[in-house]
Design a protein around this motif. Structure first.
Motif, short mmCIF file in Angstrom:
data_model
loop_
_atom_site.label_atom_id
_atom_site.label_comp_id
_atom_site.label_asym_id
_atom_site.label_seq_id
_atom_site.Cartn_x
_atom_site.Cartn_y
_atom_site.Cartn_z
N THR A 123 0.61 2.97 6.70
CA THR A 123 0.78 2.50 7.81
C THR A 123 2.18 2.92 8.47
O THR A 123 1.99 3.08 9.64
CB THR A 123 0.03 1.29 8.15
N THR A 124 3.02 2.32 7.72
CA THR A 124 4.42 2.21 8.24
C THR A 124 5.30 3.60 6.66
O THR A 124 4.41 2.89 5.71
CB THR A 124 5.10 0.80 8.58
N ALA A 125 6.16 3.26 7.45
CA ALA A 125 7.56 4.19 6.25
C ALA A 125 7.78 2.63 6.19
O ALA A 125 8.22 1.88 5.94
CB ALA A 125 8.74 4.85 6.92
N THR A 126 8.13 3.26 4.23
CA THR A 126 9.15 2.36 3.62
C THR A 126 10.27 2.55 2.98
O THR A 126 10.61 3.72 3.61
CB THR A 126 8.76 2.13 2.07
N ASP A 127 11.09 1.59 2.25
CA ASP A 127 12.55 2.04 1.64
C ASP A 127 12.35 2.81 1.21
O ASP A 127 13.35 4.06 1.01
CB ASP A 127 13.30 0.93 1.29
N LYS A 128 11.18 3.41 0.61
CA LYS A 128 11.36 4.50 -0.56
C LYS A 128 10.89 5.92 0.33
O LYS A 128 11.00 7.03 -0.69
CB LYS A 128 10.15 3.76 -1.80
N ARG A 164 7.15 9.78 4.75
CA ARG A 164 7.09 10.88 5.29
C ARG A 164 5.60 10.47 6.40
O ARG A 164 6.11 9.29 6.72
CB ARG A 164 5.68 11.12 4.46
N GLU A 165 5.95 11.17 6.83
CA GLU A 165 4.40 11.09 7.96
C GLU A 165 3.55 9.78 8.39
O GLU A 165 2.92 9.68 7.16
CB GLU A 165 3.30 12.32 8.51
N THR A 166 3.76 8.63 8.82
CA THR A 166 3.02 7.12 8.68
C THR A 166 2.28 7.36 9.74
O THR A 166 1.65 8.09 10.49
CB THR A 166 3.53 6.24 8.25
N VAL A 167 1.00 6.80 9.85
CA VAL A 167 -0.04 6.10 10.87
C VAL A 167 1.22 6.30 12.26
O VAL A 167 0.76 6.54 13.87
CB VAL A 167 -1.28 5.17 10.54
N PHE A 168 1.97 5.04 12.23
CA PHE A 168 2.84 4.67 13.10
C PHE A 168 3.42 5.06 13.17
O PHE A 168 3.35 6.01 14.79
CB PHE A 168 4.06 3.62 12.22
N SER A 169 4.22 6.65 12.87
CA SER A 169 4.63 7.67 13.43
C SER A 169 4.00 8.79 14.18
O SER A 169 4.44 9.57 14.79
CB SER A 169 5.38 8.52 12.13
N ASP A 171 -3.38 -0.99 3.23
CA ASP A 171 -2.81 -0.06 1.56
C ASP A 171 -2.62 1.85 2.28
O ASP A 171 -3.57 1.67 2.96
CB ASP A 171 -3.12 -0.27 1.04
N ARG A 172 -1.87 1.75 1.77
CA ARG A 172 -1.76 3.70 1.63
C ARG A 172 -3.28 4.29 1.83
O ARG A 172 -3.57 5.19 1.91
CB ARG A 172 -0.76 4.45 0.87
N GLU A 173 -3.84 3.62 0.68
CA GLU A 173 -5.46 4.40 -0.04
C GLU A 173 -6.23 3.92 0.21
O GLU A 173 -7.24 4.22 0.07
CB GLU A 173 -5.11 4.45 -1.63
N THR A 174 -6.22 2.77 1.34
CA THR A 174 -6.99 2.00 2.08
C THR A 174 -7.45 2.89 3.83
O THR A 174 -6.72 3.37 4.41
CB THR A 174 -7.21 0.86 2.50
#
Length: 303
Positions: free
Chosen positions: A110-115, A118-123, A145-148
């Motif tokens: 959904t959004t980028a994390t500290d770790k 890469r491309e996200t829904v938000f971006s 979640d990423r895999e949902t």
């Protein structure tokens, strides 16, 4: 002297070549298009939907089971909408001046994390909106979640974000998930309650001790099942991080593809979780909005 027949033909007697069709009765979009376009097969029509070439009252619709109402006008565009090319893994289901609802593919954060950045829904959505106007912004209302896969809503202003998040807490019954689990539940439907807490390594755990975490309630009912798997409809209160995954592990029937929470099988190469239905009251217009995606084909193939 020849007579010219300009408007005497009845439209139902000729093959529908016009790109505007009027809805006469309530029915699903796919059924309507199959009846109105006898020269196209089901795959042709699916392709039109996927490429956002079917407009209902001027709005591109991609869901084949979208419910039509009498009086609505269906326009068939000759070229695919540019948005379909711009946004890989994300399809806009609804957009207005205040908010945007999208259907996301599994595998996208959904959004980028500290770790990870890469491309996200938000971006993807941020770029899409800024192409229209550089001053446009996007705000997170909730996460998947990423895999949902499935439905997720974003706000277009800080004020709308706060309004939506406030109403979010009261609309648990209007958010339904689909989960494919290992085995068969007995009984086939029910409710599971526990208190959820997160460990230092960001794994969510379940406890019956109220002092250990926050109350989470999950309602489930079986839609389909066979000897190996079951397809469930799931609703959450209030909708905490990894709630469905942890609760189904509690019930000894983890979500397929969910190694983190006890699954030993991965028949579809992804997590068997999909945000299926999303319904809420628009904070500005007061209109009741409801969106429903189709059941992922990979889920149905198991049954």
């Amino acid at each position: 002297m020849k007579k010219h027949h300009s408007g005497g033909q009845r439209p139902q007697s000729k093959k529908p070549r016009a790109n505007v069709l009027e809805v006469k009765e309530q029915e699903e979009l796919m059924k309507f298009l199959i009846a109105q376009l006898p020269h196209k097969n089901r795959n042709n029509i699916k392709s039109l939907l996927k490429k956002r070439q079917v407009l209902v009252d001027g709005k591109a619709i991609t869901q084949f089971n979208h419910l039509l109402k009498p009086g609505q006008r269906i326009t068939l565009e000759s070229a695919s909408a540019p948005i379909a090319r711009q946004m890989r893994g994300v399809v806009v289901v609804h957009e207005d001046k205040d908010l945007i609802v999208v259907n996301k593919n599994a595998g996208l954060l959904t959004t980028a994390t500290d770790k990870e950045n890469r491309e996200t829904v938000f971006s993807i959505l941020s770029n899409y909106l800024k192409e229209q106007d550089k001053s446009n912004n996007i705000y997170v209302v909730h996460r998947l979640d990423r895999e949902t896969s499935g439905l997720i809503v974003f706000a277009k202003s800080k004020e709308m974000q706060e309004l939506l998040q406030e109403s979010w807490k009261q609309s648990a019954d209007s958010r339904s998930y689909l989960a494919v689990i290992e085995g068969k539940l007995d009984p086939a439907e029910g409710t599971h309650r526990s208190y959820l807490f997160q460990s230092k390594i960001f794994k969510v755990h379940s406890s019956q001790d109220p002092d250990k975490g926050d109350l989470a309630v999950t309602h489930y009912s079986t839609i389909k099942s066979n000897e190996l798997y079951s397809l469930l409809k799931v609703n959450m209160e209030p909708g905490r991080k990894n709630q469905v995954r942890v609760h189904l592990q509690d019930l000894k029937h983890p979500v397929i593809g969910d190694k983190k929470y006890g699954s030993k099988s991965n028949p579809i190469g992804r997590l068997g979780l999909h945000a299926w239905v999303l319904a809420f009251k628009h904070p500005v217009s007061g209109k009741n909005l409801r969106f429903e995606t189709s059941i992922p084909g990979s889920f149905l193939k198991l049954f």
